[in-house]
Design a protein around this motif. Structure first.
Motif, short mmCIF file in Angstrom:
data_model
loop_
_atom_site.label_atom_id
_atom_site.label_comp_id
_atom_site.label_asym_id
_atom_site.label_seq_id
_atom_site.Cartn_x
_atom_site.Cartn_y
_atom_site.Cartn_z
N ALA A 145 -9.35 -18.39 9.70
CA ALA A 145 -10.26 -19.51 9.54
C ALA A 145 -11.64 -19.03 9.08
N GLY A 146 -12.15 -19.67 8.04
CA GLY A 146 -13.45 -19.30 7.52
C GLY A 146 -13.42 -18.25 6.45
N ILE A 147 -12.26 -17.63 6.24
CA ILE A 147 -12.09 -16.62 5.20
C ILE A 147 -11.28 -17.24 4.08
N GLU A 148 -11.82 -17.26 2.88
CA GLU A 148 -11.18 -17.98 1.79
C GLU A 148 -9.86 -17.35 1.36
N ALA A 149 -9.83 -16.05 1.16
CA ALA A 149 -8.64 -15.38 0.63
C ALA A 149 -7.70 -14.96 1.76
N PRO A 150 -6.41 -15.33 1.69
CA PRO A 150 -5.47 -14.89 2.72
C PRO A 150 -5.13 -13.41 2.57
N CYS A 151 -4.68 -12.80 3.66
CA CYS A 151 -4.25 -11.40 3.64
C CYS A 151 -2.75 -11.37 3.35
N GLU A 152 -2.36 -10.49 2.45
CA GLU A 152 -0.94 -10.28 2.20
C GLU A 152 -0.44 -9.16 3.10
N LEU A 153 0.72 -9.37 3.70
CA LEU A 153 1.28 -8.40 4.64
C LEU A 153 2.49 -7.72 4.03
N ARG A 154 2.62 -6.44 4.30
CA ARG A 154 3.83 -5.73 3.91
C ARG A 154 4.93 -6.00 4.94
N ASN A 155 6.17 -5.61 4.58
CA ASN A 155 7.33 -6.05 5.36
C ASN A 155 7.23 -5.77 6.85
N ARG A 156 7.03 -4.53 7.26
CA ARG A 156 7.02 -4.24 8.70
C ARG A 156 5.72 -4.72 9.37
N GLU A 157 4.64 -4.77 8.62
CA GLU A 157 3.42 -5.38 9.17
C GLU A 157 3.71 -6.84 9.53
N MET A 158 4.40 -7.53 8.63
CA MET A 158 4.73 -8.93 8.85
C MET A 158 5.62 -9.10 10.08
N GLU A 205 -9.79 -7.67 11.21
CA GLU A 205 -11.19 -7.34 11.51
C GLU A 205 -12.09 -8.56 11.51
N ASP A 206 -11.80 -9.56 10.66
CA ASP A 206 -12.64 -10.76 10.57
C ASP A 206 -12.15 -11.88 11.47
N SER A 207 -11.16 -11.60 12.31
CA SER A 207 -10.59 -12.61 13.19
C SER A 207 -11.08 -12.42 14.62
N SER A 208 -11.04 -13.50 15.39
CA SER A 208 -11.35 -13.40 16.82
C SER A 208 -10.17 -12.87 17.62
N VAL A 209 -9.01 -12.81 16.98
CA VAL A 209 -7.81 -12.30 17.63
C VAL A 209 -7.76 -10.78 17.46
N ARG A 210 -7.43 -10.08 18.53
CA ARG A 210 -7.37 -8.62 18.49
C ARG A 210 -6.02 -8.15 19.04
N ILE A 211 -5.59 -7.00 18.53
CA ILE A 211 -4.42 -6.33 19.12
C ILE A 211 -4.96 -5.35 20.16
N GLU A 212 -4.66 -5.64 21.40
CA GLU A 212 -5.20 -4.85 22.52
C GLU A 212 -4.19 -3.78 22.93
N THR A 213 -4.66 -2.57 23.14
CA THR A 213 -3.83 -1.49 23.65
C THR A 213 -3.84 -1.50 25.17
N VAL A 214 -2.66 -1.58 25.75
CA VAL A 214 -2.53 -1.45 27.21
C VAL A 214 -2.08 -0.02 27.43
N ARG A 215 -2.99 0.82 27.84
CA ARG A 215 -2.76 2.26 27.87
C ARG A 215 -1.50 2.63 28.66
N GLY A 216 -0.68 3.44 27.99
CA GLY A 216 0.55 3.91 28.63
C GLY A 216 1.67 2.90 28.64
N VAL A 217 1.41 1.68 28.11
CA VAL A 217 2.46 0.64 28.14
C VAL A 217 2.78 0.15 26.73
N GLY A 218 1.80 -0.47 26.07
CA GLY A 218 2.08 -1.01 24.75
C GLY A 218 0.94 -1.84 24.22
#
Length: 222
Positions: A145-158, A205-218
């Motif tokens: 939201a707020g970013i005009e151009a969408p991000c294209e994802l590669r297969n495993r990223e997707m 990076e421009d999103s409010s959503v983050r991938i959080e690392t849970v140390r030792g778990v995932g």
């Protein structure tokens, strides 16, 4: 996603596996029902693609047994040369989630796979929204939201993003993610997941959503 392909025709199996791999799916191939049972004994799958006529038995009997087993809720798409309405009805009544009639176009198979997985996830449309993210599975694009151009994802990223978005509050262990993104034939370690997580983080990076690392778990979405 990780799929089990049960098909004794080597060329067809290779064609299907290669096509699905281009979409970022990991595919284990079993040429017999015996091999399929061995795979299912040690691996959890997101989907099973099942041929009917196999060297060591009838896929319909396998399907019925599968629905009674511990992994019986795994969706199954049957690949069959039988075109009679009665045969197709019998397959659905036995527990198939869908079917394709041979010969089939791989694009049709892909569409049926997407539809079955959406139904299992409770989604009617191939678009997932979370926070300020909109993820379009069909076009493999991620909009913020707020970013005009969408991000294209590669297969495993997707596929990795799809897994995280399917259960955003859950911690996804690295071993489980590795198991779902790579087939038994892939020679990878859990460190491979770190590579794809790093790529996704850059695209978020421009999103409010983050991938959080849970140390030792995932990992989980935050």
């Amino acid at each position: 996603m990780r799929f089990l392909l049960i098909e004794d025709h080597a060329q067809l199996a290779q064609t299907v596996a290669e096509r699905l791999a281009l979409d970022g799916h990991a595919v284990d191939h079993a040429a017999t029902l015996s091999d399929a049972r061995d795979y299912l004994a040690v691996t959890a799958y997101d989907l099973i693609l099942l041929d009917i006529m196999l060297p060591d038995g009838d896929g319909r009997d396998f399907l019925a047994d599968h629905r009674e087993g511990r992994s019986g809720d795994t969706p199954v798409i049957v690949m069959t040369a039988r075109s009679d309405v009665a045969d197709r009805i019998a397959l659905l009544d036995t527990g198939a989630d869908d079917y394709v009639t041979k010969p089939f176009d791989t694009m049709e198979l892909e569409a049926r796979i997407r539809a079955v997985l959406r139904r299992r996830a409770g989604q009617s449309r191939p678009v997932i929204r979370h926070g300020d993210l909109t993820f379009d599975v069909l076009s493999a694009t991620l909009s913020i939201a707020g970013i005009e151009a969408p991000c294209e994802l590669r297969n495993r990223e997707m596929r990795l993003l799809e897994i995280l978005l399917s259960a955003p509050d859950r911690i996804h262990p690295k071993a489980q993610l590795t198991d779902r993104l790579f087939s038994a034939a892939d020679d990878v370690s859990e460190n491979a997941i770190e590579v794809y997580v790093a790529r996704l983080r850059r695209k978020l990076e421009d999103s409010s959503v983050r991938i959080e690392t849970v140390r030792g778990v995932g990992y989980r979405l935050a």
